[in-house]
Write a protein that holds these residues in place. Structure first.
Motif, short mmCIF file in Angstrom:
data_model
loop_
_atom_site.label_atom_id
_atom_site.label_comp_id
_atom_site.label_asym_id
_atom_site.label_seq_id
_atom_site.Cartn_x
_atom_site.Cartn_y
_atom_site.Cartn_z
N PHE A 155 0.84 -1.19 0.00
CA PHE A 155 0.00 0.00 0.00
C PHE A 155 0.88 1.25 0.00
N LYS A 156 0.65 2.11 -0.97
CA LYS A 156 1.40 3.37 -1.08
C LYS A 156 0.42 4.53 -0.90
N TYR A 157 0.86 5.53 -0.13
CA TYR A 157 -0.02 6.65 0.18
C TYR A 157 0.82 7.90 0.37
N ARG A 158 0.33 8.99 -0.22
CA ARG A 158 0.97 10.30 -0.03
C ARG A 158 -0.10 11.27 0.44
N ARG A 159 0.14 11.83 1.58
CA ARG A 159 -0.86 12.73 2.15
C ARG A 159 -0.93 14.03 1.37
N LYS A 160 -2.13 14.55 1.29
CA LYS A 160 -2.43 15.84 0.65
C LYS A 160 -2.13 15.85 -0.84
N LYS A 161 -1.96 14.66 -1.45
CA LYS A 161 -1.66 14.60 -2.88
C LYS A 161 -2.69 13.78 -3.66
N HIS A 162 -3.71 13.29 -2.96
CA HIS A 162 -4.73 12.45 -3.59
C HIS A 162 -4.11 11.26 -4.30
N TYR A 163 -3.14 10.63 -3.61
CA TYR A 163 -2.43 9.51 -4.22
C TYR A 163 -2.44 8.33 -3.25
N LYS A 164 -2.97 7.22 -3.71
CA LYS A 164 -2.88 5.97 -2.95
C LYS A 164 -3.00 4.80 -3.92
N ARG A 165 -2.19 3.79 -3.69
CA ARG A 165 -2.17 2.60 -4.52
C ARG A 165 -2.15 1.37 -3.63
N LYS A 166 -2.92 0.38 -4.00
CA LYS A 166 -2.98 -0.86 -3.25
C LYS A 166 -2.78 -2.02 -4.20
N ASN A 167 -1.74 -2.80 -3.95
CA ASN A 167 -1.42 -3.95 -4.78
C ASN A 167 -1.15 -5.15 -3.90
N GLY A 168 -1.33 -6.32 -4.46
CA GLY A 168 -1.02 -7.56 -3.77
C GLY A 168 0.17 -8.25 -4.43
N HIS A 169 0.92 -8.97 -3.63
CA HIS A 169 2.09 -9.68 -4.14
C HIS A 169 2.16 -11.06 -3.51
N ARG A 170 2.36 -12.08 -4.35
CA ARG A 170 2.56 -13.45 -3.88
C ARG A 170 3.91 -13.92 -4.41
N GLN A 171 4.84 -14.11 -3.50
CA GLN A 171 6.21 -14.46 -3.88
C GLN A 171 6.27 -15.91 -4.36
N PRO A 172 6.81 -16.17 -5.55
CA PRO A 172 7.03 -17.55 -5.99
C PRO A 172 8.09 -18.22 -5.11
N MET A 173 7.77 -19.43 -4.65
CA MET A 173 8.64 -20.17 -3.74
C MET A 173 8.89 -21.57 -4.29
N THR A 174 9.96 -22.18 -3.77
CA THR A 174 10.32 -23.56 -4.11
C THR A 174 10.55 -24.32 -2.82
N ARG A 175 9.93 -25.49 -2.72
CA ARG A 175 10.11 -26.36 -1.56
C ARG A 175 10.96 -27.56 -1.99
N PHE A 176 12.03 -27.83 -1.24
CA PHE A 176 12.93 -28.92 -1.58
C PHE A 176 13.20 -29.79 -0.35
N LEU A 177 13.49 -31.04 -0.59
CA LEU A 177 13.75 -32.02 0.45
C LEU A 177 15.23 -32.37 0.41
N VAL A 178 15.91 -32.18 1.52
CA VAL A 178 17.34 -32.49 1.62
C VAL A 178 17.50 -34.01 1.75
N THR A 179 18.19 -34.61 0.81
CA THR A 179 18.37 -36.07 0.81
C THR A 179 19.75 -36.49 1.30
N LYS A 180 20.78 -35.65 1.09
CA LYS A 180 22.12 -36.04 1.48
C LYS A 180 22.99 -34.80 1.69
N VAL A 181 23.84 -34.86 2.70
CA VAL A 181 24.81 -33.79 2.96
C VAL A 181 26.19 -34.40 2.86
N VAL A 182 26.95 -33.97 1.86
CA VAL A 182 28.30 -34.47 1.64
C VAL A 182 29.26 -33.55 2.38
N LYS A 183 30.01 -34.13 3.33
CA LYS A 183 30.94 -33.36 4.16
C LYS A 183 32.37 -33.65 3.73
N PRO A 184 33.26 -32.69 3.85
CA PRO A 184 34.66 -32.89 3.42
C PRO A 184 35.40 -33.90 4.30
#
Length: 206
Positions: free
Chosen positions: A177-206
């Protein structure tokens, strides 16, 4: 005063004073008569007998609130563990609660995460990966072997984290939501962040 006034004027003043006294006393007399009549016919209110003019609705409500039994409120906390079928067709194991121990620290999706084998994690969308794909994270910042951690500068050589992509999804909606007082300006937008879910199967250690 009455001493200086003429007899006729004094008598008229006495008549006026008597009239005013009777007019003021009449409502009180009527009120007393009404109270005696209503007190005989008024029933108990919320388990408390009426007391004529002294009982009122406010008193009855206060008596009800004081005499009402109080119930002990207990705080019950229940952790709901839910499983969901992901995009590659098998049930996603729940990764709730604290991890027993971390195996590595990886840099993925612009963030650093403690990861353990057998648990799934979420990060910002990884481009070019599909559900079911095998991926490996080479940017390992630290590993843990028993009680001895190994830290890299900046990465640990020879260490990597192998994982399987479970699904690509969108996170919960955020309101921008963006708003500027005394300027007759306001904007409302929605955002859904694209995500990735992963399963850790193995951890290779040195």
């Amino acid at each position: 005063g009455l001493r200086d006034a003429s007899p006729q004027r004094a008598s008229s003043l006495l008549v006026n004073m008597a009239t005013m006294t009777m007019s003021m006393a009449a409502p009180a007399t009527r009120a007393v008569a009404g109270q005696s009549k209503s007190a005989a016919t008024q029933k108990a209110f919320f388990g408390r007998a009426a007391a004529g003019s002294k009982a009122s609705v406010a008193d009855a409500f206060s008596a009800m609130s004081l005499s009402a039994p109080t119930k002990a409120r207990g705080l019950s906390i229940c952790a709901a563990v839910e499983t969901s079928v992901n995009q590659i067709g098998f049930t996603t194991p729940p990764s709730t609660g604290a991890a027993p121990s971390w195996d590595a620290i990886v840099e993925v999706g612009g963030s650093q995460q403690f990861v353990s084998e057998g648990r799934y994690y979420e990060c910002h969308s990884l481009k070019g990966v599909e559900p079911g794909a095998k991926i490996a994270f080479e940017r390992v910042l630290a590993t843990l072997d028993g009680d001895e951690p190994t830290f890299g500068m900046p990465y640990v050589k020879g260490a990597r984290v192998e994982a399987t992509v479970l699904e690509n999804f969108k996170d919960k909606k955020l309101i921008v939501f963006k708003y500027r007082r005394k300027k007759h300006y306001k904007r409302k937008n929605g955002h859904r962040q694209p995500m990735t879910r992963f399963l850790v199967t193995k951890v290779v250690k040195p």
